[in-house]
Design an enzyme around this catalytic site. Structure first.
Site, PDB file in Angstrom:
ATOM      1  N   GLU A   1       0.841  -1.204   0.000  1.00  0.00           N
ATOM      2  CA  GLU A   1       0.000   0.000   0.000  1.00  0.00           C
ATOM      3  C   GLU A   1       0.872   1.249   0.000  1.00  0.00           C
ATOM      4  OE1 GLU A   1      -3.135   0.027  -1.154  1.00  0.00           O
ATOM      5  OE2 GLU A   1      -3.646  -1.362   0.460  1.00  0.00           O
TER       6      GLU A   1
ATOM      7  N   THR B   1       2.850   2.089  -2.212  1.00  0.00           N
ATOM      8  CA  THR B   1       4.155   1.773  -2.801  1.00  0.00           C
ATOM      9  C   THR B   1       4.167   2.030  -4.305  1.00  0.00           C
ATOM     10  OG1 THR B   1       3.343  -0.481  -2.890  1.00  0.00           O
ATOM     11  CG2 THR B   1       4.891   0.020  -1.128  1.00  0.00           C
TER      12      THR B   1
ATOM     13  N   GLY C   1     -12.354   2.330  -1.273  1.00  0.00           N
ATOM     14  CA  GLY C   1     -11.008   1.765  -1.409  1.00  0.00           C
ATOM     15  C   GLY C   1     -10.988   0.547  -2.311  1.00  0.00           C
TER      16      GLY C   1
ATOM     17  N   SER D   1     -11.538   0.900  -5.692  1.00  0.00           N
ATOM     18  CA  SER D   1     -11.193   1.372  -7.033  1.00  0.00           C
ATOM     19  C   SER D   1     -12.357   1.481  -8.002  1.00  0.00           C
ATOM     20  CB  SER D   1     -10.199   0.403  -7.673  1.00  0.00           C
ATOM     21  OG  SER D   1      -8.951   0.816  -7.467  1.00  0.00           O
ATOM     22  N   SER D   2     -13.463   2.003  -7.510  1.00  0.00           N
ATOM     23  CA  SER D   2     -14.576   2.171  -8.440  1.00  0.00           C
ATOM     24  C   SER D   2     -14.205   3.162  -9.547  1.00  0.00           C
ATOM     25  CB  SER D   2     -15.832   2.636  -7.707  1.00  0.00           C
ATOM     26  OG  SER D   2     -15.568   3.856  -7.060  1.00  0.00           O
TER      27      SER D   2
ATOM     28  N   ASP E   1      -4.293   0.611  -9.556  1.00  0.00           N
ATOM     29  CA  ASP E   1      -5.729   0.341  -9.694  1.00  0.00           C
ATOM     30  C   ASP E   1      -6.134   0.100 -11.150  1.00  0.00           C
ATOM     31  OD1 ASP E   1      -5.500   0.825  -7.043  1.00  0.00           O
ATOM     32  OD2 ASP E   1      -6.561   2.728  -7.054  1.00  0.00           O
TER      33      ASP E   1
HETATM   34  C1  GLA Z   1      -5.181   4.573  -4.278  1.00  0.00           C
HETATM   35  C2  GLA Z   1      -4.401   4.907  -5.547  1.00  0.00           C
HETATM   36  C3  GLA Z   1      -3.378   3.814  -5.851  1.00  0.00           C
HETATM   37  C4  GLA Z   1      -2.516   3.512  -4.638  1.00  0.00           C
HETATM   38  C5  GLA Z   1      -3.370   3.312  -3.395  1.00  0.00           C
HETATM   39  C6  GLA Z   1      -2.551   3.171  -2.152  1.00  0.00           C
HETATM   40  O1  GLA Z   1      -5.950   3.435  -4.472  1.00  0.00           O
HETATM   41  O2  GLA Z   1      -5.276   5.031  -6.628  1.00  0.00           O
HETATM   42  O3  GLA Z   1      -2.598   4.187  -6.946  1.00  0.00           O
HETATM   43  O4  GLA Z   1      -1.563   4.515  -4.462  1.00  0.00           O
HETATM   44  O5  GLA Z   1      -4.280   4.366  -3.198  1.00  0.00           O
HETATM   45  O6  GLA Z   1      -1.773   2.016  -2.209  1.00  0.00           O
END
Ligand code: GLA
Length: 389
Positions: free
Chosen positions: A39, A41, A128, A130-131, A176
């Site tokens: 996360e 990273t 969290g 990724s919609s 994502d």
């Molecule tokens: C969001 C961002 C990703 C990533 C995460 C944290 O989801 O879209 O690119 O940086 O946070 O790991």
């Protein structure tokens, strides 16, 4: 966001499209993702390990002869038209800015004419999962098809990453859109965010990954996200004073960070410590998951959570509570927050044979102790974006 099943969602979209545009659509589907470990990273050129989930954004699409893009978002019951030419993104509401940004990016690469779109999804928003990347990838998939261009998931992921920045101002990483575009059913993706080389790691049959929604949504996340990124850049700048070969935290060893500690602020040091240790955890996690050592995999997830809570400071009281309850309930190997943080979802690695008793117990305890209706989803590692007729 609807709670419709995959089949129901597709049926609804086909009907809406037929009613609105008088033709049968094709459908572009792109999944949300849950990040198992790694996360914050990705934007440090590091390693991540997400998997796509069986929740998706679906774009019903068809050609249109006047060059305009007419998009209907069923979840907001809103329809807007993007005129041809170079649209001013700020003139549109959030989701539509995204449509315009992706359309523009595809048009830079291929002759995309007009399009009719109806959009809906069942990925929880702001959780969290990724919609927004799933929306971008589903749009890219539809537009690529309409432009009769070959689908290249890696190119699409990069295109969506820049469209998201244009549309929202958040300097997101590649994880994502990459997961949504390039995932494979049954596997997690071990991704090197510098080279964009991926390895698919099959999820063992005994492992269940459960998404735990805290029923809280992130607030002020975009500024906090960009601040975290800036702190990482400060750490890199301080280290480069003694070693100019370092271009990202990916290149930094713990001893090197310790040596440069006096040249950076405390915040930069804490953020960098997390990133460097988290990269190591991703490498270890890929090994132990592949070999079926779920105890060790779970311990790495717990350590990741502690680091995100203490060093990166992106967890929340609810994320801490739900992961604590998850770990304390028999059957769980480990748990951590997932995604950017500040609310939303956590993920637990659970013994597949015990998940049916484990999940209601966690849901119930979370409800009692937080006063909020947490929901648990046993997610299935799914395929990346594709088109169905
Ligand atoms: C969001 C961002 C990703 C990533 C995460 C944290 O989801 O879209 O690119 O940086 O946070 O790991």
């Amino acid at each position: 966001m609807s709670t419709l099943s995959r089949d129901e969602l597709q049926d609804v979209l086909r009907r809406r499209f037929q009613d609105r545009f008088g033709a049968a659509p094709r459908l572009a589907l792109a999944p949300g993702r849950v990040n198992l470990i790694g996360e914050h990273t990705d934007y440090n050129d590091g390693f991540v390990m997400p998997m796509a989930i069986d929740r998706e954004i679906v774009v019903a699409f068809g050609e249109r002869s006047d060059g305009q893009i007419v998009a209907h978002a069923t979840d907001f019951d809103l329809e807007l038209t993007i005129l041809t030419g170079d649209p001013d993104l700020n003139a549109y509401p959030h989701w539509m800015r995204y449509v315009a940004a992706v359309a523009r990016a595809v048009r830079e690469r291929a002759p995309l004419g007009g399009a009719n779109l109806v959009i809906a999804g069942n990925v929880p928003v702001g959780a969290g999962l990724s919609s927004s990347a799933a929306l971008g990838v589903a749009l890219a998939r539809a537009f690529t098809e309409l432009a009769e261009r070959a689908w290249d998931p890696v190119e699409a992921a990069m295109l969506v990453q820049s469209a998201e920045f244009e549309a929202t101002g958040v300097r997101c990483g590649i994880m994502d859109p990459y997961a949504s575009a390039a995932a494979r059913a049954g596997s997690a993706i071990w991704l090197d965010c510098r080279s964009l080389q991926a390895r698919y790691v099959p999820i063992p049959r005994e492992a269940a990954f459960v998404v735990m929604d805290t029923a809280t949504r992130r607030t002020l996340a975009s500024s906090a996200y960009n601040e975290r990124r800036a702190a990482c850049e400060r750490a890199v700048a301080a280290i480069r004073e003694s070693d100019p070969s370092v271009t990202a935290l990916r290149d930094v060893q713990p001893e090197q960070l310790a040596g440069a500690r006096g040249r950076m602020d405390v915040e930069a040091y804490m953020r960098a410590s997390h990133v460097i240790e988290e990269n190591g955890r991703v490498l270890a996690f890929a090994e132990v998951l592949a070999s079926g050592n779920l105890d060790r995999a779970g311990a790495l997830m717990d350590a990741s959570h502690a680091s995100l809570r203490e060093l990166y400071q992106v967890s929340s009281a609810e994320l801490n509570l739900i992961t604590e309850i998850a770990r304390a309930t028999p059957g769980c190997f480990g748990a951590r927050m997932t995604g950017a943080g500040f609310g939303g979802c956590a993920v637990a690695l659970v013994d597949a044979a015990r998940v049916a008793e484990w999940a209601p117990e966690v849901e119930n305890q979370y409800r009692v102790r937080s006063g909020k209706p947490g929901t648990l989803l046993h997610v299935i590692p799914s395929d990346g974006a594709h088109v169905v007729d």
